[in-house]
Enzyme design. Structure first.
Site, PDB file in Angstrom:
ATOM      1  N   ARG A 106      -0.497  -8.666  -3.747  1.00 51.60           N
ATOM      2  CA  ARG A 106      -0.547  -7.615  -2.722  1.00 51.60           C
ATOM      3  C   ARG A 106       0.272  -8.058  -1.531  1.00 51.60           C
ATOM      4  O   ARG A 106       0.186  -9.214  -1.085  1.00 51.60           O
ATOM      5  CB  ARG A 106      -1.999  -7.348  -2.315  1.00 51.60           C
ATOM      6  CG  ARG A 106      -2.109  -6.525  -1.039  1.00 51.60           C
ATOM      7  CD  ARG A 106      -3.463  -5.917  -0.828  1.00 51.60           C
ATOM      8  NE  ARG A 106      -3.735  -5.668   0.577  1.00 51.60           N
ATOM      9  CZ  ARG A 106      -3.135  -4.775   1.343  1.00 51.60           C
ATOM     10  NH1 ARG A 106      -2.175  -4.000   0.845  1.00 51.60           N
ATOM     11  NH2 ARG A 106      -3.462  -4.632   2.618  1.00 51.60           N
ATOM     12  N   GLY A 117       0.806  -1.206   0.000  1.00 52.31           N
ATOM     13  CA  GLY A 117       0.000   0.000   0.000  1.00 52.31           C
ATOM     14  C   GLY A 117       0.843   1.261   0.000  1.00 52.31           C
ATOM     15  O   GLY A 117       0.578   2.213  -0.735  1.00 52.31           O
TER      16      GLY A 117
END
Length: 236
Positions: A88, A21
Site C-alpha cells: 500500500r 487509494g
C-alpha cells in the site's frame, strides 16, 4: 474470468501490486514510472495497470477508501490473480510532532478498533503486522536511495470524521502509540495473514494535526514521488 469488481484476465497482474487509494494516483504512477503500461481493469473507475519498471513486471491498482474497499480488492488480487505481495502506498495524517508533512513512513504495525478482522476471520487482535521480509527490503532500499523512511505504528481507522469529544488526536498516540492515521492497512495486513501472502504499507504524511499543515488533492495525487519511487525500487 474476472470478478464483480475486477475485469482483468488471468496473468494480467504482476506478482507485486502497488496499491494507492486514489485511482488517479494509480494512473499517475503507471504513466510516469512504468514502461508499456496497460490498463487491465477499470470497473467502477478503480484503475489497475501493469507494466515494467527497470525490467521488472509491476502492477499498480487503486484500493479506494477504507477497509471494506481495500479488503475486497486485495482479497481478489491474492486469491483470483496470483498476486503474492501488495504494498500500500497512501497518505496519512500525523498525530506526532515527529512526523511532518511529506515525511515517508513505513508501518511497523497497525492498530485499529475496526471489526474487519473479527468479521472476516474471527481474529480479535487489535494490532496487526506487515510482512517483515518486505519491510526489511523497503528499509534497505531506502538506505541505498538516500530516502529517509521513518518507521512507526499507525492507526488504521474506519472513521474519517470523528466527533470532537472523542479526542482521537490525544488518545491514540497516548493509549496505542500510534504516530499517524490512515484507513486501509489493518484490512490489508489481515488478508495477507489469512491467505499466507505478503503486505506492507508506505505512507506520506499529507497533513498534520500538530502543525495544521495540509497538502492539496493534486499534491497528494502527483507529488508523493519519494514514496512511489521507494516502493517501485523495493518491489520484486
Amino acid at each position: 474470468m474476472g470478478t464483480p469488481h475486477n475485469s482483468a484476465q488471468p496473468g494480467d497482474f504482476a506478482k507485486t501490486v502497488l496499491m494507492p487509494g486514489d485511482p488517479l494516483r494509480a494512473k499517475f504512477i503507471a504513466e510516469t514510472f512504468l514502461e508499456d503500461a496497460k490498463l487491465v481493469t477499470s470497473v467502477r473507475n478503480v484503475l489497475g495497470y501493469t507494466g515494467t519498471y527497470k525490467g521488472k513486471k509491476i502492477s499498480v491498482m487503486a484500493s479506494g477508501m477504507g477497509m471494506p474497499s481495500i479488503g475486497i480488492y486485495s482479497y481478489e488480487l491474492f486469491t483470483q490473480y496470483g498476486v503474492e505481495t501488495i504494498i500500500r502506498i497512501g497518505s496519512a495524517g500525523s498525530y506526532s510532532a515527529d512526523l511532518d508533512v511529506y515525511d515517508v513512513v513505513l508501518a511497523e504495525s497497525a492498530y485499529s478498533e475496526s471489526n474487519y478482522a473479527k468479521v472476516q476471520c474471527g481474529c480479535t487482535d487489535d494490532v496487526l503486522y506487515p510482512t517483515k521480509e518486505v519491510n526489511d527490503r523497503i528499509l534497505e532500499t531506502a538506505g541505498k536511495l538516500g530516502i529517509e523512511c521513518k518507521v512507526a505504528r499507525i492507526h488504521s481507522s474506519d472513521v474519517f470524521y470523528q466527533e470532537a469529544d472523542r479526542g482521537s488526536f490525544e488518545r491514540y498516540p497516548k493509549e496505542h502509540n500510534a504516530k499517524c492515521v490512515e484507513m486501509e492497512s489493518f484490512a490489508l495486513f489481515n488478508n495477507a495473514k489469512v491467505l499466507g501472502k505478503k503486505a506492507a504499507c508506505l505512507l506520506t504524511i499529507s497533513d498534520s494535526m500538530v502543525t495544521h499543515e495540509e497538502t492539496t488533492a493534486e499534491e497528494r495525487q502527483n507529488s508523493f514521488t519519494k514514496m512511489m519511487e521507494l516502493a517501485l525500487e523495493a518491489a520484486e
